[in-house]
Design a protein around this motif. Structure first.
Motif, PDB file in Angstrom:
ATOM      1  N   ASP A   2       0.844  -1.192   0.000  1.00  0.00           N
ATOM      2  CA  ASP A   2       0.000   0.000   0.000  1.00  0.00           C
ATOM      3  C   ASP A   2       0.882   1.246   0.000  1.00  0.00           C
ATOM      4  O   ASP A   2       2.058   1.172   0.378  1.00  0.00           O
ATOM      5  N   PRO A   3       0.318   2.407  -0.397  1.00  0.00           N
ATOM      6  CA  PRO A   3       1.113   3.645  -0.319  1.00  0.00           C
ATOM      7  C   PRO A   3       1.595   3.862   1.121  1.00  0.00           C
ATOM      8  O   PRO A   3       0.897   3.529   2.080  1.00  0.00           O
ATOM      9  N   VAL A   4       2.803   4.395   1.260  1.00  0.00           N
ATOM     10  CA  VAL A   4       3.373   4.598   2.598  1.00  0.00           C
ATOM     11  C   VAL A   4       4.149   5.912   2.647  1.00  0.00           C
ATOM     12  O   VAL A   4       4.888   6.247   1.725  1.00  0.00           O
ATOM     13  N   LEU A  65      12.454   5.612   5.378  1.00  0.00           N
ATOM     14  CA  LEU A  65      11.988   5.185   6.687  1.00  0.00           C
ATOM     15  C   LEU A  65      10.498   5.518   6.804  1.00  0.00           C
ATOM     16  O   LEU A  65      10.127   6.697   6.789  1.00  0.00           O
ATOM     17  N   PRO A  66       9.630   4.505   6.906  1.00  0.00           N
ATOM     18  CA  PRO A  66       8.188   4.773   7.048  1.00  0.00           C
ATOM     19  C   PRO A  66       7.905   5.514   8.357  1.00  0.00           C
ATOM     20  O   PRO A  66       8.422   5.134   9.417  1.00  0.00           O
ATOM     21  N   LEU A  82       5.409   6.895  -0.928  1.00  0.00           N
ATOM     22  CA  LEU A  82       5.751   5.886  -1.932  1.00  0.00           C
ATOM     23  C   LEU A  82       4.448   5.297  -2.459  1.00  0.00           C
ATOM     24  O   LEU A  82       3.576   4.925  -1.674  1.00  0.00           O
ATOM     25  N   SER A  83       4.325   5.194  -3.757  1.00  0.00           N
ATOM     26  CA  SER A  83       3.133   4.632  -4.381  1.00  0.00           C
ATOM     27  C   SER A  83       3.054   3.128  -4.158  1.00  0.00           C
ATOM     28  O   SER A  83       4.070   2.468  -3.927  1.00  0.00           O
TER      29      SER A  83
END
Length: 125
Positions: A2-4, A65-66, A82-83
């Protein structure tokens, strides 16, 4: 995936430089996230398009880094989303100098995106 939302830094390096550069960059990003009150939400993601075919080739890599959303981030790194992607994936148990062999095996006209797991981290392209 998933996007993040991530805190990121981009570098152009060679495969043998990955360990040294990532140690410095990742530490800097983690310190910046803490300094600005960002909460880490997942493991490191390393993004690379067209990963090197040999250890002498230079390639672009993003250290990501999320983190949880922040209303106003004014630190040293880029805050971006990020897509979602679909990627080939494998686990690599070996020296970092052989990662390019795994990437070559995964990359084909059918697989534009590559994800290579290195230890507890992920390189996604």
């Amino acid at each position: 995936m998933d996007p993040v939302l991530v805190l990121s830094a981009m570098r152009i390096i060679r495969a043998p430089e990955v360990a040294g550069v990532s140690a410095v960059i990742c530490r800097s990003i983690e310190r910046d996230a803490a300094k600005h009150g960002l909460v880490v939400t997942g493991p490191w993601i390393f993004v690379s398009d067209h990963i090197a075919k040999s250890i002498d080739d230079r390639f672009k890599i993003e250290f990501c880094l999320p983190v949880a959303a922040s209303e106003s981030y004014s630190g040293s790194f880029k805050l971006k989303t990020l897509s979602a992607i679909t990627a080939a994936s494998t686990v690599h148990n070996g020296p970092s100098t052989t990662i390019s062999l795994i990437a070559t095996a995964l990359s084909s006209p059918r697989n534009r995106d590559i994800s290579v797991n290195v230890g507890k981290s992920t390189i996604a392209g």
